[in-house]
Scaffold this motif. Structure first.
Motif, short mmCIF file in Angstrom:
data_model
loop_
_atom_site.label_atom_id
_atom_site.label_comp_id
_atom_site.label_asym_id
_atom_site.label_seq_id
_atom_site.Cartn_x
_atom_site.Cartn_y
_atom_site.Cartn_z
N ALA A 228 0.83 -1.20 0.00
CA ALA A 228 0.00 0.00 0.00
C ALA A 228 0.87 1.25 0.00
O ALA A 228 0.57 2.23 -0.69
N VAL B 170 -7.11 -1.98 0.21
CA VAL B 170 -6.35 -3.02 0.91
C VAL B 170 -7.31 -3.96 1.61
O VAL B 170 -8.24 -3.51 2.30
N VAL C 249 -5.57 3.21 -3.49
CA VAL C 249 -5.39 1.83 -3.05
C VAL C 249 -6.61 1.32 -2.29
O VAL C 249 -7.16 2.04 -1.45
#
Length: 365
Positions: free
Chosen positions: A96, A108, A106
């Motif tokens: 990340a 995650v 991003v």
């Protein structure tokens, strides 16, 4: 975060190009199908060094590009609009971080990090770069959770006093792999796996934790990390959450048992979306629905097992809503569906639970 929409190179109507790191359980079962089903997103590249998983990805998504390592994605960051990190837990923070430093939003998978401090550092980096950082807490869109939120919003239960949540399985033999590794660097064990879900749900429903008590055991022969854990949260609002995660439950309890001043809600059985995705089904008409025989019950003074209370129709589960919200956040500046700071608050509880179980104390937050 919200703010300036982040899209492609500025071409209206062009789908956002997604690079997916990891094609194990998380990547192949959850992320890839949901990304592909989301309007405004296209699965551009899958990163896996495993030849069998490469073949699987190509068979399921013939147009997808393949890469053997994440550096290949970062080297062509200008060709992508979003990175999804669905690789083993220990890689979440470094990947990340690299994606954000490459200028890419991003997503995650949970847990976003091993510690709350790391999660807050990631959140600060995303804020500094003006980029979306979102955490995949898909079970906020479970059918039973959505139904419970509806009941609470309508005041059906009165003032909630106790929230019981169970995510239990019967797996008497360890399966192995990094999720069951005793190496702390792997961030394995049920506390951080299923515990990430039940704690997140409790905090969404009832707000911040004031105190945490936990019991955590390794029950199965050959197991290396916790496989039977109980977490008690006292919320600042006064609600008590009792959360169970286990791989050693021979008789499964109710998924939810919620007790209030006016009524209670009891619901058995897991949301059907994970099993549907594992079986190769994809979002479409009727997605996330369950039969009436599995509906929970709302009532008072009698057990639902003996017919007490009334059946409560279960709302359809809606995992696709997560990536739809991510796309809207990137394209329109809409709110982030799950922020890293929310995930950090859950990690505060998980860290407190680990300490409580180890030292046999109640931890005040």
């Amino acid at each position: 975060m919200t703010g300036t929409p982040l899209g492609t190179s500025g071409t209206p109507g062009t789908p956002l190009r997604v690079g997916l790191v990891g094609y194990g359980l998380a990547g192949s079962v959850f992320h890839a199908p949901l990304i592909a089903a989301t309007e405004g997103l296209v699965l551009d590249t899958v990163v896996t060094s495993n030849p069998e998983r490469q073949q699987q990805a190509r068979a399921e998504f013939p147009d997808v590009r393949l890469a053997t390592g994440p550096d290949e994605l970062f080297d062509r960051a200008a060709e992508l609009d979003l990175i999804v990190v669905a690789s083993p837990n220990k890689t979440h923070v470094p990947l990340a971080t690299a994606a954000l430093r490459a200028g890419l939003p991003v997503v995650v998978d949970k847990p976003v990090a091993g510690t709350a401090a790391e999660a807050r550092e990631l959140a600060a980096l995303a804020e500094e770069r003006g980029l979306l950082l979102s955490v995949f807490q898909n079970r906020r869109w479970d059918n039973d959770f959505l139904t419970l939120r509806k009941l609470l919003s309508e005041g059906e239960l009165g003032d909630v006093w106790r929230f019981e949540s169970r995510f239990e399985r019967w797996r008497p033999k360890p399966k192995g792999g990094w999720r069951e590794s005793g190496d702390p660097a792997e961030i394995g064990g049920l506390l951080y796996d299923l515990g990430s879900h039940v704690v997140d749900q409790a905090l969404v429903l009832f707000g911040p934790a004031a105190a945490v008590y936990a019991e955590s055991d390794i029950r199965r022969p050959g197991a290396e990390t916790d496989d039977d854990t109980f977490i008690a949260i006292t919320h600042t609002c006064g609600v008590r959450s009792h959360l169970h995660v286990s791989a050693t439950t021979a008789q499964l309890g109710p998924r939810f048992r919620v007790l209030g001043s006016a009524a209670g809600y009891v619901k058995y059985g897991l949301d059907p979306q994970e099993s549907a995705l594992r079986e190769g089904h994809r979002p479409g008409p009727g997605w996330g629905a369950e039969p009436e025989s599995l509906w929970g019950r709302v009532g008072s003074g009698e057990s639902p097992v003996t017919g007490g209370g009334r059946p409560e129709p279960t709302l359809p589960g809606d995992y696709p809503a997560y990536y739809a919200a991510v796309a809207k956040a990137l394209l329109e500046g809409a709110p982030n569906p799950v922020t890293a700071l929310e995930a950090a608050a859950a990690l505060d509880v998980l860290e407190a639970a680990r300490r409580s179980a180890r030292e046999k104390v109640t931890v005040t937050l």
